[in-house]
Design a protein around this motif. Structure first.
Motif, PDB file in Angstrom:
ATOM      1  N   PRO A  20      -2.832  10.167   3.251  1.00  0.00           N
ATOM      2  CA  PRO A  20      -2.747   9.450   4.535  1.00  0.00           C
ATOM      3  C   PRO A  20      -3.712   9.966   5.594  1.00  0.00           C
ATOM      4  O   PRO A  20      -4.207   9.197   6.410  1.00  0.00           O
ATOM      5  CB  PRO A  20      -1.289   9.655   4.959  1.00  0.00           C
ATOM      6  CG  PRO A  20      -0.788  10.791   4.146  1.00  0.00           C
ATOM      7  CD  PRO A  20      -1.545  10.769   2.868  1.00  0.00           C
ATOM      8  N   GLU A  21      -4.009  11.262   5.574  1.00  0.00           N
ATOM      9  CA  GLU A  21      -4.894  11.810   6.611  1.00  0.00           C
ATOM     10  C   GLU A  21      -6.356  11.388   6.415  1.00  0.00           C
ATOM     11  O   GLU A  21      -7.175  11.519   7.336  1.00  0.00           O
ATOM     12  CB  GLU A  21      -4.798  13.348   6.647  1.00  0.00           C
ATOM     13  CG  GLU A  21      -5.146  14.032   5.342  1.00  0.00           C
ATOM     14  CD  GLU A  21      -3.930  14.232   4.442  1.00  0.00           C
ATOM     15  OE1 GLU A  21      -4.001  15.115   3.568  1.00  0.00           O
ATOM     16  OE2 GLU A  21      -2.936  13.509   4.630  1.00  0.00           O
ATOM     17  N   ASN A  22      -6.675  10.872   5.244  1.00  0.00           N
ATOM     18  CA  ASN A  22      -8.050  10.456   4.975  1.00  0.00           C
ATOM     19  C   ASN A  22      -8.236   8.940   5.047  1.00  0.00           C
ATOM     20  O   ASN A  22      -9.307   8.423   4.728  1.00  0.00           O
ATOM     21  CB  ASN A  22      -8.489  10.937   3.586  1.00  0.00           C
ATOM     22  CG  ASN A  22      -8.530  12.449   3.489  1.00  0.00           C
ATOM     23  OD1 ASN A  22      -8.805  13.133   4.475  1.00  0.00           O
ATOM     24  ND2 ASN A  22      -8.244  12.980   2.317  1.00  0.00           N
TER      25      ASN A  22
ATOM     26  N   ALA B 188      10.462   8.691  -1.384  1.00  0.00           N
ATOM     27  CA  ALA B 188      10.835   8.460   0.011  1.00  0.00           C
ATOM     28  C   ALA B 188      10.171   7.201   0.553  1.00  0.00           C
ATOM     29  O   ALA B 188      10.789   6.428   1.297  1.00  0.00           O
ATOM     30  CB  ALA B 188      10.441   9.663   0.860  1.00  0.00           C
ATOM     31  N   GLN B 189       8.916   6.973   0.154  1.00  0.00           N
ATOM     32  CA  GLN B 189       8.232   5.769   0.612  1.00  0.00           C
ATOM     33  C   GLN B 189       8.910   4.513   0.071  1.00  0.00           C
ATOM     34  O   GLN B 189       9.074   3.514   0.793  1.00  0.00           O
ATOM     35  CB  GLN B 189       6.770   5.791   0.169  1.00  0.00           C
ATOM     36  CG  GLN B 189       5.925   6.840   0.855  1.00  0.00           C
ATOM     37  CD  GLN B 189       4.467   6.767   0.433  1.00  0.00           C
ATOM     38  OE1 GLN B 189       3.761   5.821   0.761  1.00  0.00           O
ATOM     39  NE2 GLN B 189       4.025   7.767  -0.309  1.00  0.00           N
ATOM     40  N   CYS B 190       9.289   4.548  -1.199  1.00  0.00           N
ATOM     41  CA  CYS B 190       9.936   3.375  -1.814  1.00  0.00           C
ATOM     42  C   CYS B 190      11.305   3.109  -1.188  1.00  0.00           C
ATOM     43  O   CYS B 190      11.645   1.962  -0.891  1.00  0.00           O
ATOM     44  CB  CYS B 190      10.077   3.581  -3.324  1.00  0.00           C
ATOM     45  SG  CYS B 190       8.513   3.574  -4.216  1.00  0.00           S
TER      46      CYS B 190
ATOM     47  N   LYS C 283       0.510   7.938  -9.237  1.00  0.00           N
ATOM     48  CA  LYS C 283       0.154   8.961  -8.251  1.00  0.00           C
ATOM     49  C   LYS C 283      -0.263   8.376  -6.904  1.00  0.00           C
ATOM     50  O   LYS C 283      -0.388   9.107  -5.928  1.00  0.00           O
ATOM     51  CB  LYS C 283      -0.988   9.826  -8.801  1.00  0.00           C
ATOM     52  CG  LYS C 283      -0.647  10.572 -10.085  1.00  0.00           C
ATOM     53  CD  LYS C 283       0.436  11.598  -9.849  1.00  0.00           C
ATOM     54  CE  LYS C 283       0.679  12.432 -11.110  1.00  0.00           C
ATOM     55  NZ  LYS C 283       1.765  13.421 -10.925  1.00  0.00           N
ATOM     56  N   ALA C 284      -0.532   7.095  -6.847  1.00  0.00           N
ATOM     57  CA  ALA C 284      -0.996   6.420  -5.626  1.00  0.00           C
ATOM     58  C   ALA C 284      -2.363   6.907  -5.163  1.00  0.00           C
ATOM     59  O   ALA C 284      -2.661   6.928  -3.971  1.00  0.00           O
ATOM     60  CB  ALA C 284       0.031   6.558  -4.498  1.00  0.00           C
ATOM     61  N   LYS C 285      -3.197   7.321  -6.118  1.00  0.00           N
ATOM     62  CA  LYS C 285      -4.566   7.681  -5.765  1.00  0.00           C
ATOM     63  C   LYS C 285      -5.322   6.436  -5.330  1.00  0.00           C
ATOM     64  O   LYS C 285      -4.953   5.314  -5.682  1.00  0.00           O
ATOM     65  CB  LYS C 285      -5.263   8.344  -6.955  1.00  0.00           C
ATOM     66  CG  LYS C 285      -4.665   9.695  -7.330  1.00  0.00           C
ATOM     67  CD  LYS C 285      -5.471  10.376  -8.399  1.00  0.00           C
ATOM     68  CE  LYS C 285      -4.880  11.740  -8.735  1.00  0.00           C
ATOM     69  NZ  LYS C 285      -4.931  12.659  -7.578  1.00  0.00           N
ATOM     70  N   THR C 286      -6.363   6.620  -4.583  1.00  0.00           N
ATOM     71  CA  THR C 286      -7.102   5.494  -4.010  1.00  0.00           C
ATOM     72  C   THR C 286      -7.514   4.497  -5.089  1.00  0.00           C
ATOM     73  O   THR C 286      -8.190   4.856  -6.053  1.00  0.00           O
ATOM     74  CB  THR C 286      -8.353   5.994  -3.276  1.00  0.00           C
ATOM     75  OG1 THR C 286      -7.967   6.924  -2.262  1.00  0.00           O
ATOM     76  CG2 THR C 286      -9.099   4.830  -2.634  1.00  0.00           C
TER      77      THR C 286
ATOM     78  N   GLY D 200       0.836  -1.191   0.000  1.00  0.00           N
ATOM     79  CA  GLY D 200       0.000   0.000   0.000  1.00  0.00           C
ATOM     80  C   GLY D 200       0.870   1.241   0.000  1.00  0.00           C
ATOM     81  O   GLY D 200       1.784   1.365   0.810  1.00  0.00           O
ATOM     82  N   ILE D 201       0.587   2.176  -0.922  1.00  0.00           N
ATOM     83  CA  ILE D 201       1.397   3.380  -1.078  1.00  0.00           C
ATOM     84  C   ILE D 201       0.505   4.615  -0.981  1.00  0.00           C
ATOM     85  O   ILE D 201      -0.561   4.672  -1.600  1.00  0.00           O
ATOM     86  CB  ILE D 201       2.125   3.384  -2.450  1.00  0.00           C
ATOM     87  CG1 ILE D 201       2.996   2.150  -2.598  1.00  0.00           C
ATOM     88  CG2 ILE D 201       2.957   4.654  -2.614  1.00  0.00           C
ATOM     89  CD1 ILE D 201       4.183   2.103  -1.684  1.00  0.00           C
ATOM     90  N   PHE D 202       0.945   5.608  -0.208  1.00  0.00           N
ATOM     91  CA  PHE D 202       0.199   6.855  -0.064  1.00  0.00           C
ATOM     92  C   PHE D 202       0.548   7.838  -1.182  1.00  0.00           C
ATOM     93  O   PHE D 202       1.627   7.768  -1.791  1.00  0.00           O
ATOM     94  CB  PHE D 202       0.520   7.529   1.277  1.00  0.00           C
ATOM     95  CG  PHE D 202      -0.107   6.853   2.460  1.00  0.00           C
ATOM     96  CD1 PHE D 202      -1.482   6.804   2.613  1.00  0.00           C
ATOM     97  CD2 PHE D 202       0.698   6.280   3.444  1.00  0.00           C
ATOM     98  CE1 PHE D 202      -2.052   6.193   3.713  1.00  0.00           C
ATOM     99  CE2 PHE D 202       0.137   5.670   4.551  1.00  0.00           C
ATOM    100  CZ  PHE D 202      -1.253   5.620   4.686  1.00  0.00           C
ATOM    101  N   GLU D 203      -0.363   8.777  -1.413  1.00  0.00           N
ATOM    102  CA  GLU D 203      -0.038   9.910  -2.270  1.00  0.00           C
ATOM    103  C   GLU D 203       1.025  10.754  -1.571  1.00  0.00           C
ATOM    104  O   GLU D 203       1.146  10.749  -0.343  1.00  0.00           O
ATOM    105  CB  GLU D 203      -1.282  10.772  -2.512  1.00  0.00           C
ATOM    106  CG  GLU D 203      -2.313  10.165  -3.443  1.00  0.00           C
ATOM    107  CD  GLU D 203      -3.427  11.140  -3.759  1.00  0.00           C
ATOM    108  OE1 GLU D 203      -3.121  12.246  -4.272  1.00  0.00           O
ATOM    109  OE2 GLU D 203      -4.604  10.813  -3.501  1.00  0.00           O
ATOM    110  N   GLY D 204       1.804  11.472  -2.370  1.00  0.00           N
ATOM    111  CA  GLY D 204       2.830  12.320  -1.771  1.00  0.00           C
ATOM    112  C   GLY D 204       4.208  11.952  -2.265  1.00  0.00           C
ATOM    113  O   GLY D 204       4.412  11.709  -3.466  1.00  0.00           O
TER     114      GLY D 204
END
Length: 343
Positions: free
Chosen positions: A79-81, A29-31, A52-55, A21-25
Motif C-alpha cells: 500500500p505504501e508504494n 482482514a481485507q476480505c 499474495k496480492a502482488k502487483t 483491488g487487494i493489497f499485500e499483507g
C-alpha cells in the motif's frame, strides 16, 4: 459503453461482475472488511491458493448464488508504494479478465488515496480501452460479450463531471489504434486525408489538404522526394482547432505520415520486418486521434494545429527498373531483376 459512478459502498451494489483491488499483507482482514456475501469464502480461499496480492496478480471466482456472480481480484502490491498508474493497470487487468461475460461491471479500488477526479478518469479510460477490440479485418469476427455498464463503486460524487472526458479521450485512442492496425492497401495517403476531413466536418475543425501540385508550388521538395517512388499521390494534412473566445496560446502537433515504407527495408536481409512497416504512420495516427479527442473536449484559450505529411515510400516500377544498379546501406551494390522490380 456507459461509465458511471456511485458513492455508495459494496453493501448496496447490485451488479453481476466485481473487480476488487487487494493489497499485500493481511488478506484475511481485507476480505472480512468487504461488504459482500462472499467475504468469508474469499478469506479462506485466498489462503488455500496462496494468493499474495502482488502487483498485477489476479484470481477469479464464479458463484451460482448471491451477487456479484463473479469476483475478479487484482493485486495492488504494497500500500505504501501505490501510484495512480497502479490503479490504471489494475483496472485494465481486471477488465480483460471480465471479457466474455455480460451485465453490470463494478470496480472497487482504494480511491481515497488519490484525487477522485484523477482516479475516476484513469480507471474509466483503462477499462474502456482494455475492452476495445478491432475486428474489422477478421474474416470471421467473434466478438466477446462485454459488460453493458461499468460502475466505479465508492467514488466521491466530486468526480461526476470528470466522467465526461473519458469517452472523447478513449474515442481518440481507439481511432488511432484502428488507423495503425489498417493495412496499407486500405489506409493510403488519400484515405488518411479523408479521415481527417471527416473529423473536421463532424467536429468543426478547419481543414487544409494539400495535394502534389499544391506542395510543388510551395517548394516542398524534400517531402515530395519521399513520395516520388509511389503511384499514390501524397496528401499534406493540416487541421486547426480554434476555441471560442480569446486565444492565449498556440501549439502544433506533428505526426509522421508514411502509410507504408518499403524504401530501404526491401534492400535489407534478416530482421527487415517489412510486414511491420504499416506502423510507420503511427505518429500520424496519434495526431488524428488527438484531433478527434480535442475537437470534442473543446478546451478554452488554446489554438492547436495538427500537421501530417502523408505519403507512401515504395520501391516499384516507377522507382526502379530491371537492370538498375543500386547501392544498399552496407555499401554493396545490387542489380534489380524482374522479381525485385515487381515487388
Amino acid at each position: 459503453m456507459e461509465i458511471s459512478l456511485t458513492s455508495a459502498g459494496l453493501k448496496d451494489w447490485d451488479g453481476s461482475i466485481l473487480i476488487l483491488g487487494i493489497f499485500e499483507g493481511d488478506l484475511e482482514a481485507q476480505c472480512i472488511g468487504l461488504e459482500i456475501p462472499q467475504k468469508k469464502f474469499l478469506a479462506k480461499r485466498l489462503q488455500e491458493i496462496n494468493f499474495k496480492a502482488k502487483t498485477g496478480e489476479t484470481s477469479s471466482f464464479q458463484f451460482l448464488e448471491n451477487r456479484p456472480n463473479k469476483l475478479i481480484l487484482v493485486g495492488l502490491g504494497e500500500p505504501e508504494n501505490l501510484l495512480l498508474d497502479d490503479l490504471r493497470k489494475a483496472a485494465a487487468i481486471g477488465a480483460r479478465a471480465s471479457m466474455g461475460t455480460s451485465g453490470k461491471l463494478g470496480i472497487f479500488l482504494p480511491w481515497d488515496q488519490f484525487d477522485p477526479e484523477s482516479s475516476a478518469i484513469a480507471v474509466g479510460e483503462a477499462i474502456r480501452l482494455a475492452l476495445f477490440k478491432d475486428l474489422r479485418f477478421r474474416s470471421e469476427p467473434e466478438p466477446s460479450p462485454l459488460p453493458e455498464t461499468i460502475e466505479l463503486v465508492g467514488v466521491s460524487t466530486k468526480a461526476q463531471k470528470s466522467l465526461g472526458k473519458i469517452a472523447p479521450i478513449c474515442a481518440g485512442v481507439e481511432l488511432a489504434r484502428e488507423l495503425v492496425g489498417s493495412p496499407p492497401n486500405t489506409l493510403t495517403p488519400s484515405a488518411l486525408a479523408e479521415q481527417a476531413l471527416q473529423i473536421s466536418k463532424e467536429y468543426g475543425l478547419q481543414a487544409n489538404i494539400l495535394d502534389k501540385e499544391d506542395c510543388t508550388k510551395r517548394g516542398m521538395g524534400a517531402y515530395l522526394a519521399v513520395a516520388q517512388g509511389s503511384d499514390l499521390q501524397p496528401k499534406f494534412i493540416h487541421l486547426i482547432y480554434k476555441p471560442k473566445g480569446p486565444i492565449k496560446r498556440r501549439i502544433a502537433i506533428v505526426g509522421k505520415g508514411l502509410t507504408f515504407d518499403s524504401g530501404g527495408y526491401n534492400l535489407k536481409v534478416g530482421a527487415a520486418q517489412i510486414d511491420m512497416m504499416k506502423f510507420d504512420m503511427g505518429g500520424s495516427a496519434a495526431v488524428i486521434g488527438t484531433s478527434r479527442a480535442i475537437a470534442e473536449l473543446r478546451p478554452k484559450e488554446i489554438e492547436i494545429h495538427f500537421i501530417i505529411a502523408a505519403c507512401e515510400n515504395m520501391i516499384n516500377g516507377s522507382a526502379v527498373h530491371p537492370g538498375d544498379i543500386i547501392r544498399a546501406s552496407n555499401g554493396k551494390t545490387i542489380e534489380i531483376n524482374n522479381t525485385d522490380a515487381e515487388g
